[in-house]
Design a protein around this motif. Structure first.
Motif, PDB file in Angstrom:
ATOM      1  N   MET A   1       0.849  -1.187   0.000  1.00 27.65           N
ATOM      2  CA  MET A   1       0.000   0.000   0.000  1.00 27.65           C
ATOM      3  C   MET A   1       0.893   1.248   0.000  1.00 27.65           C
ATOM      4  N   PRO A   2       0.607   2.219  -0.858  1.00 26.54           N
ATOM      5  CA  PRO A   2       1.398   3.452  -0.890  1.00 26.54           C
ATOM      6  C   PRO A   2       1.321   4.214   0.448  1.00 26.54           C
ATOM      7  N   ILE A   3       2.390   4.912   0.748  1.00 24.27           N
ATOM      8  CA  ILE A   3       2.481   5.663   2.011  1.00 24.27           C
ATOM      9  C   ILE A   3       1.318   6.638   2.157  1.00 24.27           C
ATOM     10  N   ALA A   4       0.996   7.368   1.116  1.00 22.72           N
ATOM     11  CA  ALA A   4      -0.088   8.360   1.194  1.00 22.72           C
ATOM     12  C   ALA A   4      -1.401   7.706   1.590  1.00 22.72           C
ATOM     13  N   GLN A   5      -1.650   6.516   1.065  1.00 28.93           N
ATOM     14  CA  GLN A   5      -2.904   5.829   1.389  1.00 28.93           C
ATOM     15  C   GLN A   5      -2.932   5.381   2.855  1.00 28.93           C
ATOM     16  N   MET A   6      -1.764   5.172   3.434  1.00 24.53           N
ATOM     17  CA  MET A   6      -1.701   4.841   4.864  1.00 24.53           C
ATOM     18  C   MET A   6      -1.898   6.088   5.723  1.00 24.53           C
ATOM     19  N   LEU A   7      -1.472   7.246   5.230  1.00 29.09           N
ATOM     20  CA  LEU A   7      -1.605   8.494   5.991  1.00 29.09           C
ATOM     21  C   LEU A   7      -3.019   9.072   5.944  1.00 29.09           C
ATOM     22  N   LEU A   8      -3.724   8.852   4.850  1.00 23.20           N
ATOM     23  CA  LEU A   8      -5.036   9.488   4.669  1.00 23.20           C
ATOM     24  C   LEU A   8      -6.066   9.177   5.760  1.00 23.20           C
ATOM     25  N   PRO A   9      -6.212   7.940   6.239  1.00 25.32           N
ATOM     26  CA  PRO A   9      -7.201   7.709   7.300  1.00 25.32           C
ATOM     27  C   PRO A   9      -6.895   8.510   8.576  1.00 25.32           C
ATOM     28  N   GLU A  10      -5.621   8.604   8.922  1.00 20.92           N
ATOM     29  CA  GLU A  10      -5.236   9.389  10.097  1.00 20.92           C
ATOM     30  C   GLU A  10      -5.509  10.870   9.850  1.00 20.92           C
ATOM     31  N   PHE A  11      -5.141  11.359   8.684  1.00 23.10           N
ATOM     32  CA  PHE A  11      -5.409  12.747   8.325  1.00 23.10           C
ATOM     33  C   PHE A  11      -6.905  13.039   8.436  1.00 23.10           C
ATOM     34  N   ASP A  12      -7.721  12.167   7.847  1.00 20.87           N
ATOM     35  CA  ASP A  12      -9.177  12.369   7.882  1.00 20.87           C
ATOM     36  C   ASP A  12      -9.703  12.413   9.312  1.00 20.87           C
ATOM     37  N   GLN A  13      -9.229  11.508  10.155  1.00 22.53           N
ATOM     38  CA  GLN A  13      -9.691  11.466  11.544  1.00 22.53           C
ATOM     39  C   GLN A  13      -9.276  12.722  12.305  1.00 22.53           C
ATOM     40  N   GLU A  14      -8.044  13.134  12.145  1.00 20.59           N
ATOM     41  CA  GLU A  14      -7.552  14.295  12.905  1.00 20.59           C
ATOM     42  C   GLU A  14      -8.189  15.601  12.434  1.00 20.59           C
ATOM     43  N   VAL A  15      -8.424  15.749  11.145  1.00 20.92           N
ATOM     44  CA  VAL A  15      -9.076  16.987  10.699  1.00 20.92           C
ATOM     45  C   VAL A  15     -10.544  17.005  11.108  1.00 20.92           C
ATOM     46  N   LYS A  16     -11.188  15.848  11.134  1.00 19.22           N
ATOM     47  CA  LYS A  16     -12.577  15.775  11.590  1.00 19.22           C
ATOM     48  C   LYS A  16     -12.668  16.215  13.063  1.00 19.22           C
ATOM     49  N   SER A  17     -11.775  15.711  13.886  1.00 16.76           N
ATOM     50  CA  SER A  17     -11.761  16.092  15.303  1.00 16.76           C
ATOM     51  C   SER A  17     -11.430  17.565  15.481  1.00 16.76           C
ATOM     52  N   THR A  18     -10.485  18.045  14.699  1.00 18.04           N
ATOM     53  CA  THR A  18     -10.085  19.456  14.811  1.00 18.04           C
ATOM     54  C   THR A  18     -11.228  20.369  14.408  1.00 18.04           C
ATOM     55  N   ARG A  19     -11.936  20.019  13.364  1.00 20.59           N
ATOM     56  CA  ARG A  19     -13.054  20.859  12.934  1.00 20.59           C
ATOM     57  C   ARG A  19     -14.123  20.940  14.021  1.00 20.59           C
ATOM     58  N   LYS A  20     -14.390  19.829  14.711  1.00 21.83           N
ATOM     59  CA  LYS A  20     -15.374  19.842  15.798  1.00 21.83           C
ATOM     60  C   LYS A  20     -14.973  20.857  16.866  1.00 21.83           C
ATOM     61  N   LEU A  21     -13.687  20.910  17.171  1.00 20.18           N
ATOM     62  CA  LEU A  21     -13.223  21.838  18.205  1.00 20.18           C
ATOM     63  C   LEU A  21     -13.234  23.278  17.693  1.00 20.18           C
ATOM     64  N   LEU A  22     -12.798  23.499  16.467  1.00 16.59           N
ATOM     65  CA  LEU A  22     -12.838  24.856  15.897  1.00 16.59           C
ATOM     66  C   LEU A  22     -14.266  25.398  15.869  1.00 16.59           C
ATOM     67  N   ASP A  23     -15.223  24.512  15.667  1.00 15.13           N
ATOM     68  CA  ASP A  23     -16.621  24.922  15.625  1.00 15.13           C
ATOM     69  C   ASP A  23     -17.126  25.397  16.991  1.00 15.13           C
ATOM     70  N   CYS A  24     -16.370  25.130  18.039  1.00 15.46           N
ATOM     71  CA  CYS A  24     -16.753  25.562  19.395  1.00 15.46           C
ATOM     72  C   CYS A  24     -16.161  26.912  19.783  1.00 15.46           C
ATOM     73  N   VAL A  25     -15.257  27.442  18.973  1.00 15.69           N
ATOM     74  CA  VAL A  25     -14.587  28.707  19.311  1.00 15.69           C
ATOM     75  C   VAL A  25     -15.630  29.824  19.374  1.00 15.69           C
ATOM     76  N   PRO A  26     -15.718  30.495  20.515  1.00 13.38           N
ATOM     77  CA  PRO A  26     -16.738  31.548  20.643  1.00 13.38           C
ATOM     78  C   PRO A  26     -16.299  32.865  20.001  1.00 13.38           C
ATOM     79  N   ASP A  27     -17.163  33.396  19.133  1.00 18.12           N
ATOM     80  CA  ASP A  27     -16.924  34.752  18.628  1.00 18.12           C
ATOM     81  C   ASP A  27     -16.974  35.691  19.823  1.00 18.12           C
ATOM     82  N   GLY A  28     -16.229  36.756  19.769  1.00 15.24           N
ATOM     83  CA  GLY A  28     -16.219  37.717  20.872  1.00 15.24           C
ATOM     84  C   GLY A  28     -15.195  37.401  21.946  1.00 15.24           C
ATOM     85  N   LYS A  29     -14.484  36.286  21.820  1.00 11.39           N
ATOM     86  CA  LYS A  29     -13.462  35.900  22.802  1.00 11.39           C
ATOM     87  C   LYS A  29     -12.082  35.789  22.149  1.00 11.39           C
ATOM     88  N   PHE A  30     -11.924  36.308  20.954  1.00 13.36           N
ATOM     89  CA  PHE A  30     -10.683  36.137  20.212  1.00 13.36           C
ATOM     90  C   PHE A  30      -9.484  36.808  20.904  1.00 13.36           C
TER      91      PHE A  30
END
Length: 171
Positions: A1-30
């Motif tokens: 299996m190519p290296i990129a194909q091994m990295l993609l599932p981890e990339f997908d999981q970490e960006v999904k988790s990161t987006r959930k947290l970014l979505d919690c950032v409160p406007d007005g508290k920057f």
């Protein structure tokens, strides 16, 4: 299996988790800072939003030379952070999915004001300066949010906030 194909599932999981947290950032508290040496919540959210773009730079070029004059991304709202993050994720995922093992084995170098910070294979840069870097700043962001009494979503299972919801559902 190519290296990129091994990295993609981890990339997908970490960006999904990161987006959930970014979505919690409160406007007005920057402007919030937990310590005088800390970056502001807005700067931290902005930086976290732009980290996926580092994958593109890692794959597109063989070196990055920072001068110290770069202008940081300065969004004014959570939505601007999310929009930038989403754009960078799509671009990074596409580039990563097309990267060959030969591409990922090439040495990539980072310098700052003429001083070499590191040189390593692109695959190592993707793991450290993209994935681990994203996880690191996402964790910092979670602390900032917790200190502002913002409920935190789980990353690798339920968070303490989610556990209390689960516990009350079972009663």
């Amino acid at each position: 299996m190519p290296i990129a194909q091994m990295l993609l599932p981890e990339f997908d999981q970490e960006v999904k988790s990161t987006r959930k947290l970014l979505d919690c950032v409160p406007d007005g508290k920057f402007d919030y800072k937990p310590h005088e040496k800390s970056m502001t919540l807005g700067r931290l959210a902005a930086h976290t939003s732009e980290i996926p773009s580092y994958a593109c730079a890692t794959i597109q070029v063989e070196r990055m030379d920072f001068t110290g004059d770069e202008k940081p991304f300065t969004p004014a709202t959570r939505q601007e952070c999310l929009d930038a993050f989403d754009k960078h994720v799509v671009e990074a995922r596409e580039m990563l999915s097309k990267a060959t093992d030969e591409d990922l084995a090439k040495i990539w170098t980072l310098t700052y004001k003429g001083n070499q910070i590191f040189s390593m294979p692109r695959v190592a840069v993707l793991r450290s300066m993209v994935m681990s870097h994203l996880i690191h700043h996402r964790s910092q962001l979670g602390v900032y949010l917790r200190l502002n009494n913002v409920a935190i979503p789980g990353m690798y299972g339920p968070s303490a906030d989610e556990m209390s919801m689960f516990n009350t559902q079972g009663a």
